[in-house]
Write an enzyme that holds these catalytic residues in place. Structure first.
Site, PDB file in Angstrom:
ATOM      1  CE1 TYR A  72      -3.499  -2.660   0.572  1.00 29.94           C
ATOM      2  CE2 TYR A  72      -4.641  -0.592   0.942  1.00 29.94           C
ATOM      3  CZ  TYR A  72      -4.670  -1.938   0.671  1.00 29.94           C
ATOM      4  OH  TYR A  72      -5.885  -2.553   0.497  1.00 29.94           O
ATOM      5  CE  LYS A 121       2.044 -17.920  -1.905  1.00 32.23           C
ATOM      6  NZ  LYS A 121       1.166 -19.110  -1.998  1.00 32.23           N
ATOM      7  CG  ASP A 172      -1.924 -20.364  -0.702  1.00 32.97           C
ATOM      8  OD1 ASP A 172      -1.454 -20.299   0.451  1.00 32.97           O
ATOM      9  OD2 ASP A 172      -1.398 -21.045  -1.611  1.00 32.97           O
ATOM     10  CG  ASP A 187      -8.115  -4.814   1.190  1.00 29.82           C
ATOM     11  OD1 ASP A 187      -9.091  -4.305   1.768  1.00 29.82           O
ATOM     12  OD2 ASP A 187      -7.971  -4.837  -0.044  1.00 29.82           O
ATOM     13  CG  ASP A 217     -13.825  -7.117   1.631  1.00 30.66           C
ATOM     14  OD1 ASP A 217     -13.760  -6.363   2.627  1.00 30.66           O
ATOM     15  OD2 ASP A 217     -14.142  -6.725   0.494  1.00 30.66           O
TER      16      ASP A 217
HETATM   17  C1  IPM Z   1     -10.657  -1.280   3.300  1.00 34.22           C
HETATM   18  C2  IPM Z   1     -10.816  -0.721   1.920  1.00 34.22           C
HETATM   19  C3  IPM Z   1      -9.657   0.237   1.660  1.00 34.22           C
HETATM   20  C4  IPM Z   1      -8.391  -0.556   1.719  1.00 34.22           C
HETATM   21  C5  IPM Z   1      -9.774   1.035   0.362  1.00 34.22           C
HETATM   22  C6  IPM Z   1     -11.077   1.776   0.252  1.00 34.22           C
HETATM   23  C7  IPM Z   1      -8.617   1.984   0.203  1.00 34.22           C
HETATM   24  O1  IPM Z   1     -10.888  -1.746   0.987  1.00 34.22           O
HETATM   25  O2  IPM Z   1     -10.654  -0.484   4.255  1.00 34.22           O
HETATM   26  O3  IPM Z   1     -10.556  -2.488   3.438  1.00 34.22           O
HETATM   27  O4  IPM Z   1      -7.987  -1.185   0.742  1.00 34.22           O
HETATM   28  O5  IPM Z   1      -7.754  -0.562   2.790  1.00 34.22           O
HETATM   29 MG    MG Z   2     -11.000  -3.691   1.850  1.00 32.30          MG
END
Ligand code: IPM
Ligand code: MG
Length: 375
Positions: A142, A193, A226, A250, A254
């Site tokens: 990042y 990884k 993975d 990240d 999700d």
């Molecule tokens: C998160 C989001 C952010 C990230 C984006 C919006 C920059 O996906 O907070 O997980 O990648 O960190």
């Molecule tokens: Mg995210």
């Protein structure tokens, strides 16, 4: 409790709608629970770009530094997608994380019993799920350099991003994970990884070092990313605390969020180191994004944002009882069958964003009265 200032950063898309519901909850606590929260608002993300030409205006950053805690809605939207990277809404979020040194992102994924059937996974796989992903937030690809895209002499293009971690960065995030695990089931799984990326092999070794030196009582395991993605879907309840770098975190967070039935349900906290005055910068935000497709329709789920405020009560203000009360009210409202569109089920009562906020307040009042009687 003394006066505490909360900076609200509604941002884009559904951000303003969900933050508004959290504001109502903040006001309820002030009126009924003796808290003294003050609030102010500032721009971040696409709206900030539209108003000021930058996704993170100087005034916002100053206000963020001064606040006792920050509550953010969401940033981003299709209308800003063709902008230069440097001024995209997401840069506002990344910028504030970096500027405030918010290196520890705490993302709980818990399954509300009432929603166990809303997951795409079988009930028995996710019922009772309660895990936390600790994601490093200010390093990795990042922020690593070199980065960018260049056109080579032969006209082809080359894109570069760089994965970078230093051992102190690994140590401090590892400690956050171990400390958290100490208050939970004493299990940490560090995700990397290491079979391919040297940077993450170093990560693995340094996490192990901190464990062996300071947290022997915690059961530490290591897993390749993975495999971790696969295990999260196969048997998520094997985990307690997972700790990982920025990009893996990240993605995995999700995935973990979806296990619980809805991304609209999950809060997060991004915490910094203690500064010389003993203050820890902290930003709370829902895990979900700005959902431009449903923005402005009063249908978004405000629960993740309200739960983010509950995390704020707990982590920034040490108000565990108040946080418990708020979480209980949300559980109750869900048990009553109230559902925003994203978690709607057969037999559910469909409610709007504002109705969900109102219902939580109503339930808070009922629960608070019960507590008073019991005391
Ligand atoms: C998160 C989001 C952010 C990230 C984006 C919006 C920059 O996906 O907070 O997980 O990648 O960190
Ligand atoms: Mg995210």
């Amino acid at each position: 409790m003394s006066v505490k200032h909360i900076l609200l950063l509604p941002g884009d898309g559904i951000g303003p709608e969900v933050v508004k519901e959290a504001e109502k909850i903040i006001a309820w606590f002030n009126q009924n629970k003796g808290t003294q929260f003050t609030t102010s608002m500032a721009y971040i993300g696409g709206i900030a770009y539209d108003k000021t030409g930058t996704p993170l205006p100087k005034e916002t950053l100053e206000a963020a530094h001064e606040a006792d805690a920050i509550l953010l809605g969401a940033v981003g939207g299709t209308q800003w997608e063709s902008l230069d990277y440097a001024v995209r809404p997401e840069r506002g979020l990344l910028g504030i994380r970096k500027e405030l040194g918010l290196f520890a992102n705490i993302r709980p994924a818990m399954c509300f019993e009432a929603l166990a059937d809303a997951s795409t996974l079988k009930r028995e796989v996710i019922s009772g799920l309660d895990i936390v992903i600790v994601r490093e937030l200010t390093g990795d690809v990042y922020f690593g350099t070199p980065r960018g895209v260049e056109t080579l002499p032969d006209g082809t293009r080359k894109g570069v991003n760089t994965m970078v971690y230093t051992s102190p960065e690994v140590h401090r995030i590892a400690r956050v994970a171990f400390e958290l695990a100490q208050k939970r089931n004493k299990k940490v799984c560090s995700v990397d990884k290491a079979n391919v990326l040297e940077c993450t092999e170093m990560w693995r070794e340094e996490v192990q070092k901190i464990h062996d030196a300071e947290y022997k009582e915690i059961a530490l395991s290591h897993m390749y990313v993975d495999n971790a993605a696969m295990q999260l879907v196969r048997n998520p309840k094997q985990f307690d605390v997972m700790v990982t770098g920025n990009i893996f975190g990240d993605i995995l967070s999700d995935c973990a969020a979806m296990l619980t039935g809805s991304l609209g349900m999950l809060p997060s906290a991004s915490l910094g180191a203690k500064d010389k005055n003993g203050k820890t910068s902290a930003l709370y935000e829902p895990v979900h994004g700005s959902a431009p497709d449903i923005a402005g329709q009063n249908v978004a789920n405000p629960i993740a944002t309200i739960l983010s405020f509950a995390m704020m009560l707990r982590y920034s203000f040490n108000l565990a009882k108040e946080a418990d009360l708020l979480e209980k009210a949300i559980t109750e409202v869900l048990a009553q069958g109230l559902r925003t569109a994203d978690i709607m089920q057969d037999g559910g009562k469909k409610v709007s964003t504002t109705q969900m906020g109102d219902a939580i307040i109503k339930t808070l009042a009922v629960l608070a009265k019960k507590e008073e009687k019991a005391a």
